[in-house]
Design a protein around this motif. Sequence first.
Motif, PDB file in Angstrom:
ATOM      1  N   PHE A   1       0.833  -1.202   0.000  1.00 50.49           N
ATOM      2  CA  PHE A   1       0.000   0.000   0.000  1.00 50.49           C
ATOM      3  C   PHE A   1       0.868   1.254   0.000  1.00 50.49           C
ATOM      4  CE2 PHE A   1      -2.335   3.453   1.872  1.00 50.49           C
ATOM      5  CZ  PHE A   1      -3.614   3.333   1.361  1.00 50.49           C
ATOM      6  N   ARG A   2       1.850   1.291   0.878  1.00 51.63           N
ATOM      7  CA  ARG A   2       2.697   2.474   0.971  1.00 51.63           C
ATOM      8  C   ARG A   2       3.561   2.651  -0.270  1.00 51.63           C
ATOM      9  NH1 ARG A   2       4.826   3.250   7.223  1.00 51.63           N
ATOM     10  NH2 ARG A   2       2.755   3.688   8.115  1.00 51.63           N
ATOM     11  N   ARG A   3       4.009   1.568  -0.846  1.00 55.65           N
ATOM     12  CA  ARG A   3       4.811   1.669  -2.073  1.00 55.65           C
ATOM     13  C   ARG A   3       4.012   2.317  -3.190  1.00 55.65           C
ATOM     14  NH1 ARG A   3       6.520  -3.181  -2.088  1.00 55.65           N
ATOM     15  NH2 ARG A   3       4.944  -4.084  -3.459  1.00 55.65           N
ATOM     16  N   THR A   4       2.752   1.931  -3.323  1.00 56.62           N
ATOM     17  CA  THR A   4       1.893   2.539  -4.348  1.00 56.62           C
ATOM     18  C   THR A   4       1.627   4.002  -4.030  1.00 56.62           C
ATOM     19  OG1 THR A   4       0.854   0.435  -4.906  1.00 56.62           O
ATOM     20  CG2 THR A   4      -0.388   2.431  -5.422  1.00 56.62           C
ATOM     21  N   ALA A   5       1.371   4.312  -2.771  1.00 52.73           N
ATOM     22  CA  ALA A   5       1.127   5.699  -2.378  1.00 52.73           C
ATOM     23  C   ALA A   5       2.340   6.575  -2.654  1.00 52.73           C
ATOM     24  CB  ALA A   5       0.746   5.766  -0.904  1.00 52.73           C
ATOM     25  N   ALA A   6       3.522   6.065  -2.356  1.00 56.82           N
ATOM     26  CA  ALA A   6       4.746   6.831  -2.607  1.00 56.82           C
ATOM     27  C   ALA A   6       4.955   7.046  -4.101  1.00 56.82           C
ATOM     28  CB  ALA A   6       5.939   6.109  -1.991  1.00 56.82           C
ATOM     29  N   ARG A   7       4.630   6.046  -4.882  1.00 54.51           N
ATOM     30  CA  ARG A   7       4.767   6.159  -6.339  1.00 54.51           C
ATOM     31  C   ARG A   7       3.859   7.240  -6.892  1.00 54.51           C
ATOM     32  NH1 ARG A   7       4.437   0.714  -9.295  1.00 54.51           N
ATOM     33  NH2 ARG A   7       6.290   1.186 -10.525  1.00 54.51           N
ATOM     34  N   LEU A   8       2.644   7.321  -6.391  1.00 52.46           N
ATOM     35  CA  LEU A   8       1.696   8.322  -6.876  1.00 52.46           C
ATOM     36  C   LEU A   8       2.023   9.722  -6.351  1.00 52.46           C
ATOM     37  CD1 LEU A   8      -1.649   6.332  -6.579  1.00 52.46           C
ATOM     38  CD2 LEU A   8      -0.312   6.773  -8.644  1.00 52.46           C
ATOM     39  N   GLY A   9       2.506   9.818  -5.128  1.00 52.85           N
ATOM     40  CA  GLY A   9       2.913  11.105  -4.589  1.00 52.85           C
ATOM     41  C   GLY A   9       1.796  11.948  -4.006  1.00 52.85           C
ATOM     42  N   VAL A  10       0.580  11.754  -4.461  1.00 52.10           N
ATOM     43  CA  VAL A  10      -0.572  12.516  -3.992  1.00 52.10           C
ATOM     44  C   VAL A  10      -1.822  11.781  -4.436  1.00 52.10           C
ATOM     45  CG1 VAL A  10      -0.538  13.978  -6.064  1.00 52.10           C
ATOM     46  CG2 VAL A  10      -1.700  14.791  -4.011  1.00 52.10           C
TER      47      VAL A  10
ATOM     48  N   GLY B   1      -5.053   7.123  11.105  1.00 54.37           N
ATOM     49  CA  GLY B   1      -4.775   6.290  12.265  1.00 54.37           C
ATOM     50  C   GLY B   1      -3.794   6.947  13.229  1.00 54.37           C
ATOM     51  N   LYS B   2      -3.304   6.168  14.177  1.00 54.36           N
ATOM     52  CA  LYS B   2      -2.408   6.702  15.204  1.00 54.36           C
ATOM     53  C   LYS B   2      -1.032   7.042  14.654  1.00 54.36           C
ATOM     54  CE  LYS B   2      -4.634   4.457  19.157  1.00 54.36           C
ATOM     55  NZ  LYS B   2      -4.463   3.521  20.301  1.00 54.36           N
ATOM     56  N   LYS B   3      -0.557   6.277  13.674  1.00 53.47           N
ATOM     57  CA  LYS B   3       0.741   6.551  13.052  1.00 53.47           C
ATOM     58  C   LYS B   3       0.556   6.607  11.535  1.00 53.47           C
ATOM     59  CE  LYS B   3       3.489   4.401  16.717  1.00 53.47           C
ATOM     60  NZ  LYS B   3       4.518   3.365  17.044  1.00 53.47           N
ATOM     61  N   PRO B   4      -0.055   7.659  11.034  1.00 54.24           N
ATOM     62  CA  PRO B   4      -0.435   7.700   9.614  1.00 54.24           C
ATOM     63  C   PRO B   4       0.753   7.866   8.686  1.00 54.24           C
ATOM     64  CG  PRO B   4      -0.911   9.801  10.660  1.00 54.24           C
ATOM     65  CD  PRO B   4      -0.486   8.870  11.755  1.00 54.24           C
ATOM     66  N   PHE B   5       0.584   7.366   7.484  1.00 57.11           N
ATOM     67  CA  PHE B   5       1.556   7.543   6.408  1.00 57.11           C
ATOM     68  C   PHE B   5       1.311   8.861   5.677  1.00 57.11           C
ATOM     69  CE2 PHE B   5       2.653   6.924   1.883  1.00 57.11           C
ATOM     70  CZ  PHE B   5       4.000   6.612   1.998  1.00 57.11           C
ATOM     71  N   PHE B   6       0.039   9.285   5.637  1.00 56.98           N
ATOM     72  CA  PHE B   6      -0.370  10.487   4.915  1.00 56.98           C
ATOM     73  C   PHE B   6      -0.613  11.654   5.857  1.00 56.98           C
ATOM     74  CE2 PHE B   6      -2.449   7.123   2.187  1.00 56.98           C
ATOM     75  CZ  PHE B   6      -1.731   7.358   1.018  1.00 56.98           C
ATOM     76  N   PHE B   7      -0.586  12.855   5.286  1.00 54.47           N
ATOM     77  CA  PHE B   7      -1.220  14.014   5.899  1.00 54.47           C
ATOM     78  C   PHE B   7      -2.123  14.643   4.846  1.00 54.47           C
ATOM     79  CE2 PHE B   7       2.028  16.174   3.548  1.00 54.47           C
ATOM     80  CZ  PHE B   7       1.625  17.499   3.398  1.00 54.47           C
ATOM     81  N   GLU B   8      -3.065  15.460   5.292  1.00 55.85           N
ATOM     82  CA  GLU B   8      -3.997  16.115   4.369  1.00 55.85           C
ATOM     83  C   GLU B   8      -3.582  17.553   4.118  1.00 55.85           C
ATOM     84  OE1 GLU B   8      -8.231  16.018   4.723  1.00 55.85           O
ATOM     85  OE2 GLU B   8      -8.204  14.072   5.743  1.00 55.85           O
ATOM     86  N   TYR B   9      -3.621  17.929   2.846  1.00 55.46           N
ATOM     87  CA  TYR B   9      -3.370  19.329   2.501  1.00 55.46           C
ATOM     88  C   TYR B   9      -3.803  19.538   1.055  1.00 55.46           C
ATOM     89  CZ  TYR B   9      -1.184  23.924   2.450  1.00 55.46           C
ATOM     90  OH  TYR B   9      -0.975  25.272   2.358  1.00 55.46           O
ATOM     91  N   TRP B  10      -3.687  20.787   0.623  1.00 58.49           N
ATOM     92  CA  TRP B  10      -3.995  21.122  -0.762  1.00 58.49           C
ATOM     93  C   TRP B  10      -2.787  20.781  -1.627  1.00 58.49           C
ATOM     94  CZ3 TRP B  10      -8.833  22.073  -2.024  1.00 58.49           C
ATOM     95  CH2 TRP B  10      -9.710  22.494  -1.015  1.00 58.49           C
TER      96      TRP B  10
ATOM     97  N   HIS C   1      -3.022  18.308  -5.065  1.00 56.36           N
ATOM     98  CA  HIS C   1      -3.817  18.399  -6.284  1.00 56.36           C
ATOM     99  C   HIS C   1      -5.263  18.421  -5.802  1.00 56.36           C
ATOM    100  CE1 HIS C   1      -4.665  17.734 -10.601  1.00 56.36           C
ATOM    101  NE2 HIS C   1      -5.764  17.177 -10.129  1.00 56.36           N
ATOM    102  N   GLU C   2      -5.819  19.596  -5.643  1.00 50.66           N
ATOM    103  CA  GLU C   2      -7.064  19.773  -4.889  1.00 50.66           C
ATOM    104  C   GLU C   2      -6.823  19.283  -3.450  1.00 50.66           C
ATOM    105  OE1 GLU C   2      -9.582  21.403  -6.052  1.00 50.66           O
ATOM    106  OE2 GLU C   2      -9.031  21.469  -8.166  1.00 50.66           O
ATOM    107  N   ALA C   3      -7.899  19.007  -2.709  1.00 49.71           N
ATOM    108  CA  ALA C   3      -7.743  18.419  -1.374  1.00 49.71           C
ATOM    109  C   ALA C   3      -7.135  17.032  -1.546  1.00 49.71           C
ATOM    110  CB  ALA C   3      -9.094  18.332  -0.682  1.00 49.71           C
ATOM    111  N   SER C   4      -6.084  16.739  -0.798  1.00 49.09           N
ATOM    112  CA  SER C   4      -5.294  15.546  -1.111  1.00 49.09           C
ATOM    113  C   SER C   4      -4.761  14.853   0.129  1.00 49.09           C
ATOM    114  CB  SER C   4      -4.089  15.935  -1.985  1.00 49.09           C
ATOM    115  OG  SER C   4      -4.482  16.554  -3.179  1.00 49.09           O
ATOM    116  N   LEU C   5      -4.482  13.562  -0.050  1.00 48.70           N
ATOM    117  CA  LEU C   5      -3.657  12.795   0.867  1.00 48.70           C
ATOM    118  C   LEU C   5      -2.251  12.769   0.279  1.00 48.70           C
ATOM    119  CD1 LEU C   5      -6.047   9.791   1.564  1.00 48.70           C
ATOM    120  CD2 LEU C   5      -5.492  11.635   3.165  1.00 48.70           C
ATOM    121  N   ILE C   6      -1.259  13.145   1.089  1.00 51.78           N
ATOM    122  CA  ILE C   6       0.119  13.265   0.624  1.00 51.78           C
ATOM    123  C   ILE C   6       1.011  12.539   1.618  1.00 51.78           C
ATOM    124  CG2 ILE C   6       1.950  14.908   0.010  1.00 51.78           C
ATOM    125  CD1 ILE C   6      -0.316  17.029  -0.256  1.00 51.78           C
TER     126      ILE C   6
END
Length: 405
Positions: free
Chosen positions: A34-43, A78-87, A89-94
Amino acid sequence: MSHDLTARQARRIALAAQGFAEPRPEGEIGRRAFRRTAARLGVIQIDSVNVVTRTHYLPHFSRLGAYPRALLETEAWGKKPFFFEYWGHEASLIPMEHQPLLRWRMERARAGETWQGLATFGRERRDYIDHVLAEIERRGPVTGADFAEEGPRKAGWWEWSNGKRALEWLFWSGFITTRTRRGFERVYDLTERVLPPAVRDAPTPDEDEAQRRLLIIAANAMGVATEADLRDYFRLPVADTKARLAELAEAGQLQVVRVQGWRNPAYLVPGARIPRRLPAAALLSPFDNLIWSRERTERVFATKVRLEIYTPAHKREHGYYVLPFLQGDAITARVDLKADRKAGALLVQSAHLEPHAMAQDVAPALAEELRRMSAWLGLGEVAVSKKGDLSAALIAVFGSFTPEG
């Protein structure tokens, strides 16, 4: 004019960069994949529309298959998230590690460089904003409802309460961030109380360096892309993007190339892979990173994909919430889907074939993906209507249809 890449080579580079050149993993999908795919996408873009499922759940499903949906929630809130939320590409998980790369945007927001209505509110009501920030510091996590005025809650900037405006200004400016969500409602807290110490205490790069690093993330996620494509990925300013790309090209971190059929020069990641085989068969959210730019989608896939959610029903060509179907290196169909949770069915409200595709090649693969999605959503069956030129072939695979209406 000579070309460094053919249109097909560019398309395959783009698909490989987005994770569609690898077979889906077998067995249960865990945090590492999951994290590998998220890192690949970047946002990953966030959107509230829940006709099928909210869009931020779909990019991982498209690339990995039926991953545990709770995994996204743990990694986001969660308690130790991989993402944070910010603007982004629009509202995003990064990915959390990239938070320092967006501090320049937060500083610009504090200086009033955000969208006009919010910037005006920030100038005129800074005393009230400071009061809200002090209340969050004192009280802990809050929602918009904690600062709402009396009366019914409505959508739209012009209907926001002053409390909601203050929270959004503080969010843009980086003073607060999302600690978690309840349903789809943000629960805010001070950024310093949400970020892990390693991220909170990380040095802040200067604007130029942060923008270069964001453009490299975007370039790696797209493989080959124009200046406009790269700028759009994190919604960077025009002049800044042009300057940073010139610096990256001069340093050899990006290579300027010409792509057959592309009007503007493109930037290629050195060593980008051109896969021979593309095993992907995937339903794509209309907000998926691969296709969220309509102009780029048409250029890469020679297919016009339009979001028709805001189009009056009688003017829609393909439907309300339409997911393109990716097969190999082509978009071959699109389906208007709805999760009927009460009936326990994934409804295919229409199915349309792309002009270059053959129904007998598309329908079995699409049916398999629809079954996979239905099971992942916890729905018992797929119900196909007769609307669309692919419906008959799809109904033949499933063996039944659902009446319209």
